[in-house]
Scaffold this motif. Structure first.
Motif, mmCIF file in Angstrom:
data_model
loop_
_atom_site.group_PDB
_atom_site.id
_atom_site.type_symbol
_atom_site.label_atom_id
_atom_site.label_comp_id
_atom_site.label_asym_id
_atom_site.label_seq_id
_atom_site.Cartn_x
_atom_site.Cartn_y
_atom_site.Cartn_z
ATOM 1 N N GLU A 149 0.812 -1.222 0.000
ATOM 2 C CA GLU A 149 0.000 0.000 0.000
ATOM 3 C C GLU A 149 0.842 1.266 0.000
ATOM 4 N N HIS A 150 2.114 1.142 0.327
ATOM 5 C CA HIS A 150 3.017 2.287 0.216
ATOM 6 C C HIS A 150 3.631 2.391 -1.188
ATOM 7 N N ALA A 151 3.635 1.284 -1.924
ATOM 8 C CA ALA A 151 4.378 1.222 -3.182
ATOM 9 C C ALA A 151 3.587 1.814 -4.345
ATOM 10 N N PRO A 152 4.265 2.447 -5.305
ATOM 11 C CA PRO A 152 3.582 2.870 -6.533
ATOM 12 C C PRO A 152 3.154 1.645 -7.322
ATOM 13 N N PRO A 153 2.017 1.705 -8.039
ATOM 14 C CA PRO A 153 1.499 0.521 -8.729
ATOM 15 C C PRO A 153 2.480 -0.121 -9.698
ATOM 16 N N ASN A 154 3.304 0.678 -10.378
ATOM 17 C CA ASN A 154 4.201 0.108 -11.381
ATOM 18 C C ASN A 154 5.456 -0.529 -10.786
ATOM 19 N N ARG A 155 5.615 -0.465 -9.447
ATOM 20 C CA ARG A 155 6.763 -1.103 -8.791
ATOM 21 C C ARG A 155 6.323 -1.943 -7.585
ATOM 22 N N ARG A 156 5.045 -2.237 -7.528
ATOM 23 C CA ARG A 156 4.497 -2.883 -6.337
ATOM 24 C C ARG A 156 5.101 -4.269 -6.107
ATOM 25 N N VAL A 309 5.113 -7.156 -17.379
ATOM 26 C CA VAL A 309 4.316 -7.972 -18.297
ATOM 27 C C VAL A 309 3.056 -8.520 -17.644
ATOM 28 N N GLY A 310 2.945 -8.451 -16.328
ATOM 29 C CA GLY A 310 1.754 -8.945 -15.647
ATOM 30 C C GLY A 310 2.067 -10.075 -14.683
ATOM 31 N N ARG A 311 1.142 -10.286 -13.747
ATOM 32 C CA ARG A 311 1.313 -11.344 -12.752
ATOM 33 C C ARG A 311 1.070 -12.733 -13.361
ATOM 34 N N ILE A 421 -4.407 -23.294 -12.423
ATOM 35 C CA ILE A 421 -5.810 -23.142 -12.821
ATOM 36 C C ILE A 421 -6.382 -21.835 -12.266
ATOM 37 N N ALA A 422 -6.098 -21.551 -10.989
ATOM 38 C CA ALA A 422 -6.610 -20.323 -10.375
ATOM 39 C C ALA A 422 -6.013 -19.085 -11.020
ATOM 40 N N ALA A 423 -4.715 -19.119 -11.317
ATOM 41 C CA ALA A 423 -4.057 -17.970 -11.940
ATOM 42 C C ALA A 423 -4.613 -17.717 -13.345
ATOM 43 N N TYR A 424 -4.908 -18.781 -14.068
ATOM 44 C CA TYR A 424 -5.479 -18.635 -15.413
ATOM 45 C C TYR A 424 -6.881 -18.037 -15.339
ATOM 46 N N ALA A 425 -7.648 -18.436 -14.299
ATOM 47 C CA ALA A 425 -9.016 -17.934 -14.147
ATOM 48 C C ALA A 425 -9.058 -16.499 -13.636
ATOM 49 N N ASN A 426 -8.001 -16.056 -12.958
ATOM 50 C CA ASN A 426 -7.980 -14.717 -12.382
ATOM 51 C C ASN A 426 -7.734 -13.662 -13.453
ATOM 52 N N LYS A 427 -8.306 -12.494 -13.244
ATOM 53 C CA LYS A 427 -8.013 -11.368 -14.122
ATOM 54 C C LYS A 427 -6.607 -10.854 -13.823
ATOM 55 N N GLU A 428 -6.003 -10.222 -14.827
ATOM 56 C CA GLU A 428 -4.705 -9.600 -14.600
ATOM 57 C C GLU A 428 -4.873 -8.425 -13.637
ATOM 58 N N THR A 429 -4.015 -8.370 -12.609
ATOM 59 C CA THR A 429 -4.147 -7.331 -11.587
ATOM 60 C C THR A 429 -2.950 -6.397 -11.514
ATOM 61 N N ALA A 430 -1.918 -6.629 -12.317
ATOM 62 C CA ALA A 430 -0.726 -5.767 -12.268
ATOM 63 C C ALA A 430 -1.107 -4.319 -12.547
ATOM 64 N N GLY A 431 -0.619 -3.407 -11.725
ATOM 65 C CA GLY A 431 -0.893 -1.992 -11.905
ATOM 66 C C GLY A 431 -2.231 -1.531 -11.374
#
Length: 438
Positions: A149-156, A309-311, A421-431
């Motif tokens: 929560e302290h980190a900027p989204p592009n370096r979280r 590139v994404g989680r 399987i869970a990671a494939y089903a999840n939406k991308e959350t990076a950023g």
């Protein structure tokens, strides 16, 4: 319930403050994980000290049983300290978690063995492991939320990777301590008093971590919630609302590889190599150290890639690598050659690091601020209790009945299937903004 914080109140810490927060988070995480890992690395000796002679295999199973029971209390600590984190603040929860862990670990180092107190020493050991379970259960989500929560989204993910690397480094230091002691001390001295040294180190480490965490301010996201009056009275109730159920389901499945892989590849490895593959205790610790060292170096690298590139690509690649490499790596371990075993351990450590580097950013990014640490802690700790803490016990018991030395490989590979399987089903959350959700 509308949980988003107004954009004008949302801010991340300036770079200098972010570095301070990240360093403090990493040091605190190091202390927590060092304390917890020592038990796993010294399980073989603890079995001798705290259980009667003449039934070594049964004593080891009971020792890992106590290890597993402590994990039952992780969800309890996760919920209690998670609710405290969502209601009172991330920083107070982190301070309490660290105090509980350091205190319980120090007491373990002072406990008399079975020959002195009989079953009383076993019960006290169990009680201290329960306290450790409560502590670690609350630590993970509070500390990771604090840094994230302290980190900027592009370096979280990159900034959150330093506490993660701190945890593997803590295991490496605990491993090294056990290696030095078992190498330098005769077996009689190790079983008499040498095993206590790594536990007693928890006291000064705990004081250092306590001092650092007491000096920190809470996260901008939590402060903003407080200023807007959006802190909820019962965050646990909100976790189970209809709109949050899909994310909660993912929170239970995503950590499968993290839970099983960490404790099988790193913590259980020395005991597995010693008890099932006839490596010496010292050589078993060397192989585990190679795996930990490779993972520690690789974690920030994979985290930085995930910020770009994404989680999902990073964690899916890690899952595939574990599925493909687990059995061949354990076959190499079975050759008994120390150099090849170190290579196999390093390969497993790097493959696992891709998952380990992004699991916590993914968990953090699943939930809104007002219930984040409660939901995060619940999903993560329930899975860790089921697949992580029980892994050494299950694998030791299954080996005793089957003699199959590839059981750890199958266990880790299956957990990678679930996480994939869970990671494939999840939406991308990076950023993703930590206060605004689609």
């Amino acid at each position: 319930m509308k949980s988003a914080v107004s954009p004008e109140l949302l801010r991340t810490a300036p770079p200098s403050e972010t570095r301070k927060i990240t360093t403090a988070g990493a040091i605190g995480f190091f202390v927590e994980n060092y304390d917890n890992s020592v038990y796993g690395f010294l399980a073989g000796i603890i079995a001798i000290v705290f259980f009667p002679e003449g039934a070594e295999a049964v004593a080891l199973i009971f020792t890992f049983g106590i290890f597993a029971v402590s994990f039952v209390f992780r969800p309890v600590g996760g919920v209690l300290l998670g609710m405290m984190s969502d209601r009172v603040g991330r920083q107070p929860a982190m301070v309490l978690a660290l105090t509980l862990m350091a205190g319980a670990t120090t007491v373990i180092g002072l406990l008399p063995g079975y020959s002195s107190w009989g079953i009383g020493s076993v019960l006290l050991l169990l009680a201290m492991r329960m306290i450790q379970g409560i502590s670690v259960g609350g630590e993970v989500s509070a500390a990771m939320s604090f840094v994230g929560e302290h980190a900027p989204p592009n370096r979280r993910a990159f900034l959150m990777s330093f506490p993660q690397a701190g945890s593997t480094l803590a295991n490496l230091v605990g491993n090294g301590s056990a290696f030095l002691l078992t190498s330098l001390l005769p077996a009689e001295a190790m079983e008499s008093w040498g095993w206590r040294i790594p536990f007693l180190v928890a006291a000064p480490l705990g004081l250092i971590g306590f001092y650092i965490r007491r000096k920190l301010e809470d996260t901008p996201a939590f402060i903003a919630l407080k200023e807007e009056g959006k802190i909820v009275r019962n965050p646990l109730r909100d976790v189970f609302t209809r709109e949050n159920r899909p994310q909660l389901a993912l929170a239970f499945v995503l950590p499968m590889l993290n839970s099983a892989g960490f404790f099988v590849i790193f913590v259980f490895m020395p005991t597995y190599l010693n008890s099932q593959l006839d490596f010496t205790r010292s050589h078993g610790l060397v192989v585990s150290a190679c795996a930990l060292a490779c993972a520690t170096v690789a974690i920030p690298f994979f985290a930085r890639i995930s910020d770009r590139v994404g989680r999902r690509p990073v964690i899916l690649t890690s899952c595939i690598a574990i599925i493909v490499l687990a059995v061949p790596s354990y076959l190499v371990l079975g050759t008994g050659d120390l150099l090849l075993a170190c290579l196999a351990g390093g390969v497993l450590g790097i493959a696992f690091a891709g998952n380990y580097s992004v699991i916590h950013p993914m968990m953090l990014e699943l939930f809104p601020s007002h219930m984040r640490t409660t939901a995060y802690a619940l999903g993560y700790n329930v899975t860790t209790a089921l697949l992580g803490g029980t892994a050494p016990l299950i694998l030791s018991a299954l080996y005793a009945s089957t003699g199959n030395v590839l059981l750890p490989a199958f266990f880790v590979a299956l957990s990678a299937v679930g996480t994939g399987i869970a990671a494939y089903a999840n939406k991308e959350t990076a950023g993703r903004s930590l206060t605004q959700f689609a």
